[in-house]
Design a protein around this motif. Structure first.
Motif, PDB file in Angstrom:
ATOM      1  N   ARG A 172       0.827  -1.218   0.000  1.00 15.85           N
ATOM      2  CA  ARG A 172       0.000   0.000   0.000  1.00 15.85           C
ATOM      3  C   ARG A 172       0.860   1.267   0.000  1.00 15.85           C
ATOM      4  NH1 ARG A 172      -2.741  -3.150   4.005  1.00 15.85           N
ATOM      5  NH2 ARG A 172      -4.668  -4.074   3.182  1.00 15.85           N
ATOM      6  N   ALA A 173       1.904   1.267   0.840  1.00 17.37           N
ATOM      7  CA  ALA A 173       2.754   2.454   0.933  1.00 17.37           C
ATOM      8  C   ALA A 173       3.452   2.746  -0.391  1.00 17.37           C
ATOM      9  CB  ALA A 173       3.777   2.276   2.048  1.00 17.37           C
ATOM     10  N   LEU A 174       3.969   1.708  -1.029  1.00 15.72           N
ATOM     11  CA  LEU A 174       4.695   1.917  -2.282  1.00 15.72           C
ATOM     12  C   LEU A 174       3.766   2.278  -3.432  1.00 15.72           C
ATOM     13  CD1 LEU A 174       7.471  -0.825  -2.214  1.00 15.72           C
ATOM     14  CD2 LEU A 174       7.640   1.600  -1.672  1.00 15.72           C
ATOM     15  N   ALA A 175       2.529   1.809  -3.377  1.00 18.39           N
ATOM     16  CA  ALA A 175       1.578   2.178  -4.429  1.00 18.39           C
ATOM     17  C   ALA A 175       1.423   3.692  -4.499  1.00 18.39           C
ATOM     18  CB  ALA A 175       0.233   1.511  -4.171  1.00 18.39           C
ATOM     19  N   LYS A 176       1.342   4.326  -3.337  1.00 18.68           N
ATOM     20  CA  LYS A 176       1.220   5.788  -3.312  1.00 18.68           C
ATOM     21  C   LYS A 176       2.543   6.452  -3.679  1.00 18.68           C
ATOM     22  CE  LYS A 176      -0.703   9.528  -0.527  1.00 18.68           C
ATOM     23  NZ  LYS A 176      -1.426   9.862   0.731  1.00 18.68           N
ATOM     24  N   GLU A 177       3.639   5.889  -3.187  1.00 17.09           N
ATOM     25  CA  GLU A 177       4.968   6.454  -3.442  1.00 17.09           C
ATOM     26  C   GLU A 177       5.329   6.434  -4.925  1.00 17.09           C
ATOM     27  OE1 GLU A 177       8.943   7.781  -2.196  1.00 17.09           O
ATOM     28  OE2 GLU A 177       7.033   7.688  -1.134  1.00 17.09           O
ATOM     29  N   LEU A 178       4.950   5.374  -5.617  1.00 16.13           N
ATOM     30  CA  LEU A 178       5.417   5.179  -6.990  1.00 16.13           C
ATOM     31  C   LEU A 178       4.394   5.574  -8.045  1.00 16.13           C
ATOM     32  CD1 LEU A 178       7.258   1.760  -6.502  1.00 16.13           C
ATOM     33  CD2 LEU A 178       8.203   4.078  -6.422  1.00 16.13           C
ATOM     34  N   ALA A 179       3.216   5.979  -7.616  1.00 18.16           N
ATOM     35  CA  ALA A 179       2.185   6.363  -8.582  1.00 18.16           C
ATOM     36  C   ALA A 179       2.624   7.473  -9.534  1.00 18.16           C
ATOM     37  CB  ALA A 179       0.908   6.762  -7.847  1.00 18.16           C
ATOM     38  N   PRO A 180       3.410   8.470  -9.087  1.00 18.21           N
ATOM     39  CA  PRO A 180       3.841   9.507 -10.041  1.00 18.21           C
ATOM     40  C   PRO A 180       4.629   8.959 -11.225  1.00 18.21           C
ATOM     41  CG  PRO A 180       4.129  10.283  -7.796  1.00 18.21           C
ATOM     42  CD  PRO A 180       3.779   8.826  -7.705  1.00 18.21           C
ATOM     43  N   ARG A 181       5.238   7.797 -11.062  1.00  9.13           N
ATOM     44  CA  ARG A 181       5.965   7.172 -12.174  1.00  9.13           C
ATOM     45  C   ARG A 181       5.082   6.223 -12.986  1.00  9.13           C
ATOM     46  NH1 ARG A 181      11.386   4.365 -10.442  1.00  9.13           N
ATOM     47  NH2 ARG A 181      11.181   3.835 -12.659  1.00  9.13           N
ATOM     48  N   GLY A 182       3.816   6.125 -12.622  1.00  5.01           N
ATOM     49  CA  GLY A 182       2.922   5.226 -13.337  1.00  5.01           C
ATOM     50  C   GLY A 182       3.125   3.768 -12.992  1.00  5.01           C
ATOM     51  N   ILE A 183       3.867   3.490 -11.919  1.00  5.77           N
ATOM     52  CA  ILE A 183       4.123   2.117 -11.487  1.00  5.77           C
ATOM     53  C   ILE A 183       3.005   1.676 -10.556  1.00  5.77           C
ATOM     54  CG2 ILE A 183       5.675   0.625 -10.157  1.00  5.77           C
ATOM     55  CD1 ILE A 183       7.973   2.480 -11.051  1.00  5.77           C
ATOM     56  N   THR A 184       2.380   0.555 -10.857  1.00  2.00           N
ATOM     57  CA  THR A 184       1.367   0.017  -9.964  1.00  2.00           C
ATOM     58  C   THR A 184       2.009  -1.010  -9.034  1.00  2.00           C
ATOM     59  OG1 THR A 184       0.687  -1.811 -11.411  1.00  2.00           O
ATOM     60  CG2 THR A 184      -0.399   0.317 -11.732  1.00  2.00           C
ATOM     61  N   VAL A 185       1.490  -1.065  -7.812  1.00  2.00           N
ATOM     62  CA  VAL A 185       1.990  -2.002  -6.812  1.00  2.00           C
ATOM     63  C   VAL A 185       0.790  -2.696  -6.180  1.00  2.00           C
ATOM     64  CG1 VAL A 185       3.481  -2.335  -4.807  1.00  2.00           C
ATOM     65  CG2 VAL A 185       3.858  -0.373  -6.316  1.00  2.00           C
ATOM     66  N   ASN A 186       0.707  -3.991  -6.345  1.00  2.00           N
ATOM     67  CA  ASN A 186      -0.409  -4.759  -5.805  1.00  2.00           C
ATOM     68  C   ASN A 186       0.098  -6.053  -5.187  1.00  2.00           C
ATOM     69  OD1 ASN A 186      -2.949  -3.252  -6.745  1.00  2.00           O
ATOM     70  ND2 ASN A 186      -1.799  -3.459  -8.659  1.00  2.00           N
ATOM     71  N   ALA A 187      -0.743  -6.647  -4.360  1.00  2.00           N
ATOM     72  CA  ALA A 187      -0.425  -7.943  -3.773  1.00  2.00           C
ATOM     73  C   ALA A 187      -1.549  -8.925  -4.088  1.00  2.00           C
ATOM     74  CB  ALA A 187      -0.232  -7.828  -2.266  1.00  2.00           C
ATOM     75  N   VAL A 188      -1.188 -10.190  -4.191  1.00  2.00           N
ATOM     76  CA  VAL A 188      -2.149 -11.266  -4.408  1.00  2.00           C
ATOM     77  C   VAL A 188      -2.068 -12.184  -3.193  1.00  2.00           C
ATOM     78  CG1 VAL A 188      -2.820 -13.204  -5.878  1.00  2.00           C
ATOM     79  CG2 VAL A 188      -1.885 -11.115  -6.904  1.00  2.00           C
ATOM     80  N   SER A 189      -3.226 -12.511  -2.620  1.00  4.74           N
ATOM     81  CA  SER A 189      -3.259 -13.299  -1.384  1.00  4.74           C
ATOM     82  C   SER A 189      -3.915 -14.652  -1.633  1.00  4.74           C
ATOM     83  CB  SER A 189      -4.033 -12.548  -0.299  1.00  4.74           C
ATOM     84  OG  SER A 189      -3.347 -11.385   0.083  1.00  4.74           O
ATOM     85  N   PRO A 190      -3.111 -15.684  -1.908  1.00  3.33           N
ATOM     86  CA  PRO A 190      -3.673 -17.025  -2.094  1.00  3.33           C
ATOM     87  C   PRO A 190      -4.150 -17.616  -0.773  1.00  3.33           C
ATOM     88  CG  PRO A 190      -1.461 -16.825  -3.046  1.00  3.33           C
ATOM     89  CD  PRO A 190      -1.673 -15.653  -2.152  1.00  3.33           C
ATOM     90  N   GLY A 191      -5.039 -18.592  -0.901  1.00  5.15           N
ATOM     91  CA  GLY A 191      -5.392 -19.438   0.232  1.00  5.15           C
ATOM     92  C   GLY A 191      -4.576 -20.710   0.154  1.00  5.15           C
ATOM     93  N   TYR A 192      -5.228 -21.853   0.340  1.00  8.33           N
ATOM     94  CA  TYR A 192      -4.519 -23.132   0.267  1.00  8.33           C
ATOM     95  C   TYR A 192      -4.310 -23.519  -1.198  1.00  8.33           C
ATOM     96  CZ  TYR A 192      -5.633 -23.616   5.221  1.00  8.33           C
ATOM     97  OH  TYR A 192      -5.738 -23.418   6.578  1.00  8.33           O
TER      98      TYR A 192
END
Length: 254
Positions: A172-192
């Motif tokens: 979340r923190a990096l998504a805001k930090e890097l948005a000016p460069r057009g870089i998206t930052v996301n996470a994927v949360s698998p289960g089992y």
């Protein structure tokens, strides 16, 4: 459609499981994929063989994460490998998939377990991103593989869950930090997921059925289920999604 033609991707922990499936999918869609591995060169070689046989482009990069200077070592090897492929050193996609597991309730936690899991699952992604930002093109993609354990009570693996919570905060923190460069930052949360990491939890038909029953679909997830989501996040189709922790647990414990 080859949605990632001309892109270069680094996938950590790509010798097997989710990482292998992600590397295969990104290569299938046209990306040149750096297959990172720590120790299992044989398994990493199998990933490489499967990709090249299918017509994809990939190469191996070795660096043991959770050790001093791991980010420096990895990117030094990556630069050398990209030079041999007459490309780079720029990156378009960074997938932080490599992880360490360890089950322990509060009374069984040790400083050694804490240090090892945080070194691999939280510290390594942080410093890989920090170092990788000078290589990552504007408009790039950072995708972290988290876990549903970070957002549900999972006392059996307390420290593992904590590391994935830290990874979500980083996302979340990096998504805001890097948005000016057009870089998206996301996470994927698998289960089992049916991987080696969960093999010990499904040693009998009863335990396997219990894990499958946690999902609304009454089955374990497959590495390809996660790889398809990561691939979407790596493409331009996901350009308006950032700072998100995508639940990929198959509706676990709805």
């Amino acid at each position: 459609m080859r949605l990632l033609t001309g892109k270069t991707a680094l996938v950590t922990g790509a010798s097997r499981g989710i990482g292998r499936a992600v590397a295969q999918q990104l290569a299938h869609h046209g990306a040149l994929v750096a297959i990172h591995y720590g120790r299992n060169e044989t398994a990493a070689g199998e990933t490489l063989t499967q990709i090249t046989r299918a017509g994809g482009r990939a190469f191996l990069v070795r660096a043991e994460l959770g050790t001093p200077d791991d980010a420096k070592t990895l990117f030094t090897h990556l630069e050398d490998a990209l030079a041999r492929h007459r490309t780079g050193p720029e990156l378009d996609i960074l997938v932080n998939n490599a992880g360490a597991s360890g089950s322990a309730r509060i009374h069984d936690v040790t400083p050694e377990l804490f240090d090892r899991l945080f070194a691999v699952n939280a510290k390594a992604p942080l410093f890989l991103i920090q170092r990788g930002l000078k290589y990552l093109r504007d408009g790039g993609r950072i995708i972290n593989i988290s876990s549903a354990a970070a957002t549900t009570a999972y006392p059996e693996s307390l420290i593992y869950s904590m590391t994935k919570g830290a990874l979500n905060t980083l996302t979340r923190a990096l998504a805001k930090e890097l948005a000016p460069r057009g870089i998206t930052v996301n996470a994927v949360s698998p289960g089992y997921i049916e991987t080696d990491m969960n093999a010990a939890k499904r040693t009998t038909p009863h335990t396997a059925a219990a894990l499958a029953g946690a999902s609304a679909f009454n089955r374990l997830g497959h590495p390809t289920d996660i790889a398809d989501i990561v691939t979407f996040l790596a493409t331009d189709h996901s350009r308006w999604i950032t700072g998100q922790i995508l639940d990929a647990s198959g509706g676990t414990r709805l």
